[in-house]
Design an enzyme around this catalytic site. Sequence first.
Site, short mmCIF file in Angstrom:
data_model
loop_
_atom_site.label_atom_id
_atom_site.label_comp_id
_atom_site.label_asym_id
_atom_site.label_seq_id
_atom_site.Cartn_x
_atom_site.Cartn_y
_atom_site.Cartn_z
N TYR A 243 8.84 -13.47 -14.48
CA TYR A 243 7.83 -12.61 -13.86
C TYR A 243 6.43 -13.03 -14.29
O TYR A 243 5.51 -13.17 -13.47
CB TYR A 243 8.09 -11.16 -14.24
CG TYR A 243 6.97 -10.21 -13.83
CD1 TYR A 243 6.66 -10.01 -12.49
CD2 TYR A 243 6.23 -9.53 -14.80
CE1 TYR A 243 5.63 -9.15 -12.13
CE2 TYR A 243 5.21 -8.67 -14.44
CZ TYR A 243 4.92 -8.48 -13.11
OH TYR A 243 3.90 -7.64 -12.74
N GLY B 226 0.78 -1.23 0.00
CA GLY B 226 0.00 0.00 0.00
C GLY B 226 0.81 1.27 0.00
O GLY B 226 0.24 2.36 -0.18
#
Length: 331
Positions: free
Chosen positions: A161, A8
């Site tokens: 990834y 966050g």
Amino acid sequence: MRVLVTGGAGFIGSHVVEALTARGHEAVVFDLRDGPDVRDAGAVAAVLPGVDAVCHQAAMVGLGKDFGDAAEYVSHNDLGTAVLLSAMADAGVRHLVLAGSMVVYGEGSYTCERHGAVRPGPRTVADLDAGRFEPRCSRCGEGLTPGTVGEDAPVDPRNVYATTKLAQEHLAAAWARSTGGAAVSLRYHNVYGPGMPRDTPYAGVASFFRSALARGETPRVFEDGGQRRDFVHVRDVAAANVAALEAEARAGALVAYNTGSGEPHTVGEMAQTLASAYGGPEPVVTGEYRLGDVRHITADSSRLRAELDWKAEVGFAEGVREFAKAKLRGE
């Protein structure tokens, strides 16, 4: 709603927190900048009581430098997700929104004039070295026309990834089936905007260009600059997360949504538009390439618009002008 936002304090996560707060929700930030990360089972369990939903943004992002990064990607992205989901199962938290990625598709959608829809394999080193960047039909060798990719397209991750992002979705789907939870994966396309990290090999191409301009250097465009992408502004991505959190949940399943602007642009266009808005220097096309990159990948985001009543609001020219003047993380 009380929402735990992993990552966050990061680029996208911080915008999600702002968007949640603006809608009257309570965002609880969990970020490794403040201490432990999502691989710490005890720390995750400690913040889940009282949480209604989790918005999982924490991840190691980008293509990376080479295969030597593989263990770190798997540890951060897949082990971290497994630890988080296990803690959610124990705590009775049954609503998840996952930061997915369009990289799970590999190459985009293509059609051949003679053979219709085709899926080209990975581009060869010989072709890339020779400057033959466009995929060709595997049956006749002719050129292909790129199109948009829907969520039902086969997945074909082409690098580490991408593989970890697909594994995250599989873990979330297994968690949803096991617990009766509801999971949404927002498959982000090329997110850009204020707060992108600068000078890191793991950031997106827009950050590479903007970082070069901040150093007074020429943005270097790989291949011939003709790679098609869907550049979507970070505020639109944050709004998509809020829409997914507020939508009626589908228990026991994972639902994937492409999250893009719907307006394809080339990498060369991004470099040129950004350099012009910044005031130069002009980009240079290098012909270099990264093995594992795909040529064209653009989204069909109509499902997200139809089912969650979301649409991208920030246009390409407007967003790039803002991005040219905005600060990057680390400046």
